[in-house]
Scaffold this active site. Sequence first.
Site, PDB file in Angstrom:
ATOM      1  N   ASN A 280       0.806  -1.232   0.000  1.00 34.10           N
ATOM      2  CA  ASN A 280       0.000   0.000   0.000  1.00 34.10           C
ATOM      3  C   ASN A 280       0.838   1.282   0.000  1.00 34.10           C
ATOM      4  O   ASN A 280       0.360   2.324  -0.439  1.00 34.10           O
ATOM      5  CB  ASN A 280      -1.049  -0.009   1.116  1.00 34.10           C
TER       6      ASN A 280
ATOM      7  N   LYS B 165      12.314  -7.578   1.328  1.00 30.42           N
ATOM      8  CA  LYS B 165      11.383  -8.397   0.547  1.00 30.42           C
ATOM      9  C   LYS B 165      10.092  -7.582   0.383  1.00 30.42           C
ATOM     10  O   LYS B 165       9.245  -7.546   1.258  1.00 30.42           O
ATOM     11  CB  LYS B 165      11.084  -9.723   1.255  1.00 30.42           C
TER      12      LYS B 165
ATOM     13  N   GLU C  71       4.768  -3.656  12.365  1.00 28.04           N
ATOM     14  CA  GLU C  71       3.803  -2.582  12.075  1.00 28.04           C
ATOM     15  C   GLU C  71       2.619  -3.260  11.405  1.00 28.04           C
ATOM     16  O   GLU C  71       2.697  -3.615  10.230  1.00 28.04           O
ATOM     17  CB  GLU C  71       4.426  -1.536  11.135  1.00 28.04           C
TER      18      GLU C  71
ATOM     19  N   CYS D 215      -3.082   1.775   6.671  1.00 28.66           N
ATOM     20  CA  CYS D 215      -3.269   1.165   7.990  1.00 28.66           C
ATOM     21  C   CYS D 215      -3.831   2.180   8.975  1.00 28.66           C
ATOM     22  O   CYS D 215      -4.483   1.826   9.942  1.00 28.66           O
ATOM     23  CB  CYS D 215      -1.935   0.624   8.491  1.00 28.66           C
TER      24      CYS D 215
ATOM     25  N   GLU E 268     -10.388  -4.318   9.317  1.00 31.40           N
ATOM     26  CA  GLU E 268      -9.981  -3.249   8.403  1.00 31.40           C
ATOM     27  C   GLU E 268     -10.790  -3.341   7.117  1.00 31.40           C
ATOM     28  O   GLU E 268     -10.825  -4.394   6.487  1.00 31.40           O
ATOM     29  CB  GLU E 268      -8.524  -3.458   8.002  1.00 31.40           C
TER      30      GLU E 268
HETATM   31  P1  NAD Z   1       0.256  -8.847   4.045  1.00 34.00           P
HETATM   32  O1  NAD Z   1       0.444  -9.167   5.487  1.00 34.00           O
HETATM   33  O2  NAD Z   1      -0.561  -9.766   3.229  1.00 34.00           O
HETATM   34  O3  NAD Z   1       1.673  -8.767   3.316  1.00 34.00           O
HETATM   35  C1  NAD Z   1       2.706  -7.948   3.779  1.00 34.00           C
HETATM   36  C2  NAD Z   1       4.025  -8.526   3.321  1.00 34.00           C
HETATM   37  O4  NAD Z   1       4.201  -9.804   3.905  1.00 34.00           O
HETATM   38  C3  NAD Z   1       4.139  -8.728   1.816  1.00 34.00           C
HETATM   39  O5  NAD Z   1       5.463  -8.449   1.429  1.00 34.00           O
HETATM   40  C4  NAD Z   1       3.824 -10.197   1.640  1.00 34.00           C
HETATM   41  O6  NAD Z   1       4.409 -10.758   0.491  1.00 34.00           O
HETATM   42  C5  NAD Z   1       4.463 -10.758   2.884  1.00 34.00           C
HETATM   43  N1  NAD Z   1       3.914 -12.046   3.317  1.00 34.00           N
HETATM   44  C6  NAD Z   1       2.667 -12.537   3.113  1.00 34.00           C
HETATM   45  N2  NAD Z   1       2.565 -13.743   3.683  1.00 34.00           N
HETATM   46  C7  NAD Z   1       3.750 -14.019   4.252  1.00 34.00           C
HETATM   47  C8  NAD Z   1       4.270 -15.112   4.999  1.00 34.00           C
HETATM   48  N3  NAD Z   1       3.542 -16.187   5.285  1.00 34.00           N
HETATM   49  N4  NAD Z   1       5.542 -15.043   5.445  1.00 34.00           N
HETATM   50  C9  NAD Z   1       6.296 -13.964   5.175  1.00 34.00           C
HETATM   51  N5  NAD Z   1       5.866 -12.898   4.486  1.00 34.00           N
HETATM   52  C10 NAD Z   1       4.613 -12.930   4.031  1.00 34.00           C
HETATM   53  O7  NAD Z   1      -0.278  -7.355   4.011  1.00 34.00           O
HETATM   54  P2  NAD Z   1      -0.648  -6.490   2.733  1.00 34.00           P
HETATM   55  O8  NAD Z   1      -1.975  -6.958   2.251  1.00 34.00           O
HETATM   56  O9  NAD Z   1       0.477  -6.454   1.788  1.00 34.00           O
HETATM   57  O10 NAD Z   1      -0.771  -5.037   3.385  1.00 34.00           O
HETATM   58  C11 NAD Z   1      -1.899  -4.599   4.027  1.00 34.00           C
HETATM   59  C12 NAD Z   1      -1.756  -4.746   5.522  1.00 34.00           C
HETATM   60  O11 NAD Z   1      -0.609  -4.047   5.969  1.00 34.00           O
HETATM   61  C13 NAD Z   1      -2.924  -4.118   6.262  1.00 34.00           C
HETATM   62  O12 NAD Z   1      -3.305  -4.954   7.328  1.00 34.00           O
HETATM   63  C14 NAD Z   1      -2.336  -2.816   6.788  1.00 34.00           C
HETATM   64  O13 NAD Z   1      -2.990  -2.292   7.911  1.00 34.00           O
HETATM   65  C15 NAD Z   1      -0.934  -3.211   7.080  1.00 34.00           C
HETATM   66  N6  NAD Z   1      -0.070  -2.028   7.125  1.00 34.00           N
HETATM   67  C16 NAD Z   1       0.399  -1.614   8.328  1.00 34.00           C
HETATM   68  C17 NAD Z   1       1.185  -0.479   8.409  1.00 34.00           C
HETATM   69  C18 NAD Z   1       1.716   0.006   9.716  1.00 34.00           C
HETATM   70  O14 NAD Z   1       2.632   0.815   9.699  1.00 34.00           O
HETATM   71  N7  NAD Z   1       1.208  -0.460  10.854  1.00 34.00           N
HETATM   72  C19 NAD Z   1       1.508   0.233   7.246  1.00 34.00           C
HETATM   73  C20 NAD Z   1       1.011  -0.225   6.023  1.00 34.00           C
HETATM   74  C21 NAD Z   1       0.228  -1.364   5.978  1.00 34.00           C
END
Ligand code: NAD
Length: 493
Positions: free
Chosen positions: A167, A190, A266, A300, A397
Amino acid sequence: MNAIPSRPVADPPADLDCTAFAKGLFIDGEWRRTVARIAVVDPSTERALAEVADAGVAEALAAVEAADRAAPAWRAKPPRERSEILRRCFELMVERADMLAALISLENGKALTDARGEVAYAAEFFRWNAEEAVRITGDLGTAPSGANRLLVDYAPIGIAVLVTPWNFPAAMATRKIAPALAAGCTVVLKPASETPLTAYALADLYRDAGVPDGVVNVVTTSDPGAVTAAMLDDPRVRKLSFTGSTGVGRTLLAQAARSVVSCAMELGGNAPFIVFDDADLEAALDGAMIAKMRNAGEACTAANRFYVQSGIYDRFAAGLVARMAAMRVGPGSDPATQCGPMITRKAVEKIERLVADATSRGARVLHGGAALAGLGYFYPPTVLGDVSADAMLMHEEIFGPVAALRRFETEDEAVGAANDTEYGLASYIFTRDLQRGLGVARRIESGMVAINRGLVSDPAAPFGGVKQSGLGREGGHHGVLDYLEPKYIAVSF
Ligand code: NAD
C-alpha cells in the site's frame, strides 16, 4: 443513491518503461535473473506492466550472504559518511520524484497526488536518518555502589530482513532502510509482489547515491512464507522488521522465535474517528476526507469507524456524502483522479462482503455501495449511516473507500466503542475543547492520536501501534534505536 462518476481510461505515461525496473533480483549490487517470473498488474486496467524475478530460498540466502559480506565495512564506515550517503538518497529521491510517483500510481493504482505525497514522505526518512546517523550517542553512569562506571555503547544489531506491504511501496521500504543504514546495519528487503517495481527503482537510486554493494539487497518472491522463514532461520539474521497484516505478523513472530530474532511489527489498524458536537464541522470533514480517502482508504491509519455525536451527526453525514460524491474515480495515473482502484479483485470482493454484512444488519447506504463494472478493481467512495456495533466492518480493516458512521451520546460511550477492538494503531478526535481532546487521547488505546487533524504520519515522530497493531516504533529518534543493541561495559577507571 447518488450517481457514480464515470471512469476515464488513461494510458501509462509514454516515457515510463516499467520493464526497466524488472532487471532481476538486486543482490550484492548486481541484477540476478531467475527462470520463474512474477507478473505485475496495473490495477486500473488489469494489464501486465512487467514481470519481475521470482526468488526461491537459494537466492534469498545469497542475499543474506551478500548482506553479511558487506556488514563489516558498512558498520566501520564513519557515521558522517553513512549520513552523507543517506542525504544523497534523499536528494536523488527528490530529483526522481515525478518518475517514482508515476511508477507507484501505475503498479499500486493510487491517485498521482497520493503517490507524490508518498514519495515526499518516503524521501524524508532518508533526510531524517541522515541527521540521526551522526547523533547516535551512548551513556555513562556510576554504579550505585560507587565501585565502577557503567558504560553503555550502541552497536548495530546485525543483518535485518525487511518485509513490506503494497500500500506504500516506497515509504514502507525507506522507513526501514534509512534507519537501518544509519545504525550501521545491512539489509535484505522483501517487498510485496504486487508492487515490486518501486522497490527496484529505489535499488537503482541507492547505487547511484553511493550505497556500497551488498548493503541493501532486494528480493521479490511468490513464496514469501518459505523464503522469509529460511532467512529467519539463518543465524546471521538478527532483526526482522515487518509491515503488513496482523495475521502474517503473528506467523512471522512465531517463526522468529525459533532463532530468537528481534522483531519490529507494524500491523493492521481499525482507527476510530470521533466527532464531538462542539467540533468545527468543516475541519472535521476536511480531516475525515484525508483520514478516510488518502490512498482510497488503503492505509493502515485509515479511519475505519466514524463515531459522531448526535447533535452534529446529520450535518456531518450530509457534508461527508457531498464530499465523497464529488470525488473523481479513475486510474491512478490520470492527474484528475482522486480515488484510484483497489489493489486486487480480492480486495474489492472483501469490501463488497463487508458492505453487504453491514446493510444486512441495518446500515443505510447514503452514497455509493456497489463495485464498478468493467476492467479495473474499482470501488466508489461510499458512506454508510447508522451502522450497527456488531457489523463486521466495525471490527476488521475495510481497506477501501467506505466510511461507516455511527451515532453516540456521551464521551464514555465513544471511548468505550473506540477501544472495543484488538487493534490500536491510530485514532482521530475532533473537538474545540482541547482539554477534552487531550483527555480522550489519553484514554484511547492506540499508539497514535490525531486531534483536529486527519493525518498523523510524520518521519520525525514515532509511528506504531499498541495491542495487536504492532511492536516497536518507526520514525523519530525511536526508529534508529530499533536497529541498535545496547552493549553494557562495566569499567573501573
Ligand atoms: P500482508 O500481510 O498480506 O503482506 C505484507 C508482506 O508480507 C508482503 O510483502 C507479503 O508478500 C508478505 N507475506 C505474506 N505472507 C507471508 C508469509 N507467510 N511469510 C512472510 N511474508 C509474508 O499485508 P498487505 O496486504 O500487503 O498489506 C496490508 C496490511 O498491511 C494491512 O493490514 C495494513 O494495515 C498493514 N499495514 C500496516 C502499516 C503500519 O505501519 N502499521 C503500514 C502499512 C500497511
